[in-house]
Enzyme design. Structure first.
Site, PDB file in Angstrom:
ATOM      1  N   GLU A 204      29.148  51.816   9.357  1.00  0.00           N
ATOM      2  CA  GLU A 204      28.274  52.393   8.338  1.00  0.00           C
ATOM      3  C   GLU A 204      28.827  52.056   6.949  1.00  0.00           C
ATOM      4  OE1 GLU A 204      25.918  56.580   7.872  1.00  0.00           O
ATOM      5  OE2 GLU A 204      28.092  56.703   7.958  1.00  0.00           O
ATOM      6  N   MET A 342      33.471  59.466  11.279  1.00  0.00           N
ATOM      7  CA  MET A 342      32.247  58.675  11.456  1.00  0.00           C
ATOM      8  C   MET A 342      31.576  59.066  12.761  1.00  0.00           C
ATOM      9  SD  MET A 342      30.079  56.519  10.460  1.00  0.00           S
ATOM     10  CE  MET A 342      28.676  55.903  11.378  1.00  0.00           C
ATOM     11  N   GLU A 377      30.351  65.832  12.498  1.00  0.00           N
ATOM     12  CA  GLU A 377      30.079  64.600  13.256  1.00  0.00           C
ATOM     13  C   GLU A 377      29.256  64.872  14.511  1.00  0.00           C
ATOM     14  OE1 GLU A 377      30.626  62.092  11.540  1.00  0.00           O
ATOM     15  OE2 GLU A 377      31.900  63.166  10.128  1.00  0.00           O
TER      16      GLU A 377
END
Length: 954
Positions: A204, A342, A377
């Site tokens: 990302e 992430m 997350e």
């Protein structure tokens, strides 16, 4: 090694009667890449075709020029939609000795319009042996590259026909990245000093294209089947579990792991790691296997995260009423990691400090931080992964919701953490950025990778969460939950835009003006809930998502009449950026006459509401559930000050923090005098709630620093007196609730940094005892920051602390030591620390931004940090990437305390010398200019008042 391998190729269900048989000899690393059938196409000779046709999208003379001098058949940053991917078959072999990787990808394509061109992404990699597999046979494709847009054009001699399925094969090779994105190398040092290497991914927002050729935009969702070749000493993990634990032995002693096919998802969520990590596992109540991966020597620090992940995934499964769709969820602690974490689907990745917890060494703040980041997350597995924004302009649909769900989930699963005590900080941080004319709407157009990276800021995350919280309070939690669950179910495995949220679900049936609002009015006694026959959620929320900034509501009470007006709150001399802004504001308020929360929807520039009776005081934005500031005109602030001085508990801790924040921010735009704000803050000596205390200190610390620089010691000490009672109440232990422990740590650190003698004496005594024990003495965790800061003031203490930092395996302890060393007055140590963080061998480069910013806040280091930033700018933007939150943090963190025209000129001269390629167009630079200009205005206006010692109310 010698071998013969043959393959029959399949395309779209049809068998191509072409059999490749090749005799392979050479290094094992080459041989292994050819074992999988799809890799055999590498050995078909490649000669570019010269007869490919260009699309009629533009005249050739207007097209960009590819690297070979030919016209490149596409001139836009965004990919065309004539062809979209359905499935990727990806085989990749990272070599952790040579630090490079090779691979082959086979992409099944769906053709929506007749075309002879496929445009996709690839960045800084060698592409070879590119083929089209069509029902009529295998065709070589010509490849054109346009590095500026990271694009490849695959040109076919024949037309790809609408409605038919095709496959393209591409071989690729590249070095493992030296940065923290793409497919990058990492390392860690064992306790014996051995350096071990690993490779992990961070895709990302636009970095999958640096790991394999792909359609690297979130709307191009597809399924992925991944195979990874590795050495036996390593393991490989990816989004999905291995197929029946399938590992194939290859020539040369290598192994190939086959992973199951993913659900339909975007490229930025693909993830794989090759390492020597160990793992621990548990299973949720819903049957999902949860595993935590970490370096072997730290695997015993994973128990807390494992339990938290199990509990939180079960919570989301039930809350969203949508089963988590994968069979497993891995959480990996990565030694080198730029972001906090992430949300890769099925394989979330974290900094080690975000996942590892030692009950004996980690603090209450560490526990809070770890649970929040895991909650964030895992929320993304639904908000972002299952339902994904169509383009990065609506990133907030991912990040705002995940940030918001941190607090919703933890409030239920970990009530002992009291996360509500910390939510306001997110809104205050967002307002700091959102009060500048360089801010941007929550949903705002972006195109290039730098602009996309800049979207990962406090506006997308924190403002997004705060306006969702305001909407939840506005609709009721029950109606809000129903709406977001409908949204998730409606758009599962799809992409959405901002308006989808309001049109279809949260605005379900437009919530007619009947039962809901009648109930609200009865409950609250509001004189007016809203105007019109129906509640239009989209009309309300468009004012919060499609325009930047936030409103300042001015309240003036005249008897029973409350006059209201709204304007944009903006820190600038130029009034033009604030013109034309209008919000629909869900106001809440309470009065001295009743604890009932009253509600009023302010839809116009001005309005009036009527109270049932005259009151002594009125407090708007109850518990700061709304994302707006309030100015109490007339005698309003005097009434608030009187209330806080005589009965501050009549208001909640969040209300008190809200008042402190608002009054000091209003000083910045000259709506309120500084002495009024200072008088309000005097009640803080009786404050016990963490947000009110930290907000009060946060507003006062810059004043202390201002006086430090001008040697105004008498005045500085006078201002401290009101806070010393609160500090003196703190015990040097780990007792109390999480909020009490976090507050204790904060206050004792503040006292030691500000040289409060009793704290300095106690911390010095404890540091010496700890040092005499060679670091084996067990210090209360919550007070270690204060102790370390005092110890780091002397060279021998700093050196001792650094040695313990080098050898510690507890990441939270290392983090506190690092911060303490960065606030030392020893300038040679500060400079050395920044240099070592850049090198990355002794101190991790991932920590460099925090080190530099910490040094910049140090009165002995602010010039060192600025000089370091300038001298190493080009290295850092390559390492951390232009537009990233890390670069923004460096720029604003180093410059936001400057308050002189000389420093403004210096900052402008440096950033003005940059080119667009080196960052001149970044939003954070404009934010830095605006912040320094605001500091100058504030100092010019208020320094004379400080120097005159006039702190009495005017």
């Amino acid at each position: 090694m010698l071998g013969v391998y043959c393959v029959t190729l399949h395309v779209s269900g049809e068998i191509l009667h072409l059999v490749f048989c090749v005799c392979i000899s050479g290094p094992a690393s080459v041989v292994t890449m050819l074992v999988a059938p799809l890799l055999l196409v590498l050995f078909v000779p490649f000669s570019p075709s010269s007869g490919a046709q260009l699309p009629n999208q533009a005249k050739a003379k207007d097209l960009p020029i590819a690297t070979n001098g030919q016209p490149f058949p596409w001139d836009r940053m965004r990919l065309p939609t004539t062809v979209t991917p359905l499935h990727y078959d990806l085989a990749i072999h990272p070599n952790l000795t040579t630090l490079d990787f090779t691979g082959v990808v086979r992409i099944e394509l769906d053709v929506h319009e007749d075309t002879n061109t496929v445009i996709l992404h690839a960045k800084q990699m060698q592409i070879s042996n590119v083929f089209l597999l069509a029902p009529e046979g295998i065709k070589r494709l010509q490849v054109l590259e346009y590095p500026r847009f990271h694009q490849l054009a695959l040109l076919s001699d024949s037309m790809l026909i609408k409605g038919r399925k095709y496959e393209v094969h591409l071989a690729f090779a590249a070095n493992l990245s030296d940065s923290f994105h793409g497919f990058y190398k990492g390392s860690y040092r064992t306790s014996s000093g051995e350096v071990r290497v690993l490779a992990s991914t961070q895709f990302e927002a636009t970095f999958a294209r640096g790991a394999f050729p792909c359609f690297d935009e979130p709307a191009f969702k597809a399924n992925f089947t991944i195979r990874i070749i590795r050495e036996p000493r390593h393991i490989a993990i990816s989004n999905m579990p291995m197929v029946n634990v399938k590992t194939v032995e290859l020539p040369g002693g290598l192994l190939e792991d086959h992973f199951d096919t993913t659900v339909k998802m975007s490229t930025y969520l693909v993830a794989y790691i090759v390492s020597d990590f160990k793992s621990v596992s548990k299973t949720t109540q819903h049957g999902v296997k949860i595993s935590i991966y970490a370096v072997p020597e730290k695997i015993d620090q994973t128990a807390f995260a494992l339990d938290a992940a199990v509990k939180l995934l079960d919570f989301y499964d039930d809350y969203f009423d949508i089963p988590y769709p994968l069979p497993k969820q891995d959480l990996a602690a990565i030694p080198d990691f730029q972001s906090g974490a992430m949300e890769n689907w099925g394989l979330t990745t974290y900094r080690e400090t975000g996942l590892l917890f030692d009950p004996e060494k980690s603090s209450a703040s560490d526990k809070l931080g770890i649970t929040k980041v895991i909650a964030h997350e895992l929320a993304h597995q639904w908000f972002g992964n299952l339902v994904t924004m169509e383009w990065w302009n609506d990133l907030w649909l991912n990040e705002g919701f995940a940030k918001f769900m941190e607090f919703i989930s933890l409030d239920i699963t970990y009530p002992e953490l009291h996360v509500d005590d910390f939510f306001l900080a997110k809104c205050f941080e967002a307002m700091e950025v959102d009060s500048l004319s360089s801010s941007h709407p929550v949903s705002t157009p972006v195109e290039n990778p730098t602009q996309i990276q800049e979207m990962f800021d406090d506006v997308s995350y924190d403002k997004g969460a705060c306006i969702l919280n305001m909407l939840r309070d506005f609709l009721t939690p029950e109606a809000f939950e129903i709406g977001i669950v409908r949204y998730l179910k409606r758009y599962s495995y799809q992409n959405t835009v901002n308006s989808h949220l309001w049109e279809n679900d949260l605005d379900e049936g437009r919530l007619k003006h009947t039962e809901f609002c009648s109930k609200r009015k009865t409950q609250t006694g509001a004189s007016k809930w809203y105007s019109g026959d129906e509640l239009d959620v989209r009309a309300i929320m468009d004012t919060w998502t499609l325009q930047e900034g936030f409103p300042l509501v001015t309240v003036e009470v005249r008897g029973r009449e409350v006059r209201l007006s709204q304007e944009r709150y903006l820190k600038t001399d130029d009034p033009s950026p604030s013109e034309g802004f209008l919000w629909q504001i869900p106001l809440t308020y309470k009065t001295s006459a009743s604890n009932t929360v009253h509600r009023f929807l302010l839809k116009t520039k001005t309005d009036v509401l009527f109270l049932p009776e005259e009151v002594d005081w009125v407090k708007f934005n109850v518990d700061m559930s709304g994302y707006y500031m309030v100015h109490y005109a007339g005698e309003g602030w005097n009434s608030v000050i009187k209330l806080l001085q005589h009965n501050h508990t009549a208001l909640s801790g969040n209300d008190r923090a809200n008042l402190i924040h608002n009054v000091f921010q209003l000083v910045s735009i000259e709506k309120v005098r500084l002495d009024t704000a200072l008088e309000l803050s005097l009640y803080l000596s009786r404050e016990t709630k963490i947000m009110a205390v930290t907000q009060g200190f946060g507003e006062l610390v810059p004043l202390y620093k201002l006086m430090e620089k001008r040697d105004m010691k008498v005045l500085e000490n006078q201002m401290k007196v009101s806070l010393l009672d609160l500090i003196d109440q703190q015990e040097w232990n780990d007792s109390g609730s999480v909020s009490q422990r976090v507050l204790r740590s904060y206050l004792l650190l503040f006292a030691c940094v500000r040289n409060y003698a009793p704290c300095v004496t106690k911390a010095t005594q404890l540091f010496n005892q700890w040092k005499d024990s060679d670091g084996t003495m067990s210090l209360p965790v919550d007070i270690t920051m204060a102790v370390f800061v005092i110890g780091a003031r002397m060279p021998e203490g700093w050196d001792f602390l650094f040695e313990k930092y080098r050898h510690s395996l507890q990441m939270s302890v290392k983090s506190r030591m690092k911060t303490a060393m960065a606030v030392s007055p020893l300038q040679d140590k500060l400079k050395w620390m920044m240099e070592q963080s850049l090198i990355g061998e002794i101190m991790k480069t991932q920590d460099l931004p925090d080190v530099v910013v910490s040094v910049s806040k140090n009165p002995h280091g602010y010039q060192l940090a600025w000089d370091f930033l300038r001298a190493n700018w080009h290295t850092m933007i390559k390492k951390f990437d232009l537009g990233s939150h890390t670069i923004s943090h460096l720029v604003t963190g180093v410059t936001n305390q400057y308050s002189t025209r000389e420093m403004l000129d210096e900052v402008r001269n440096f950033f003005g010398s940059l080119t667009e390629e080196t960052g001149s167009e970044m939003r954070c630079i404009q934010q830095a200019y605006e912040t320094i200009e605001d500091n100058i205005r504030w100092t010019d206006k208020n320094l004379p008042l400080l120097q005159s010692h006039k702190f009495t109310k005017k």
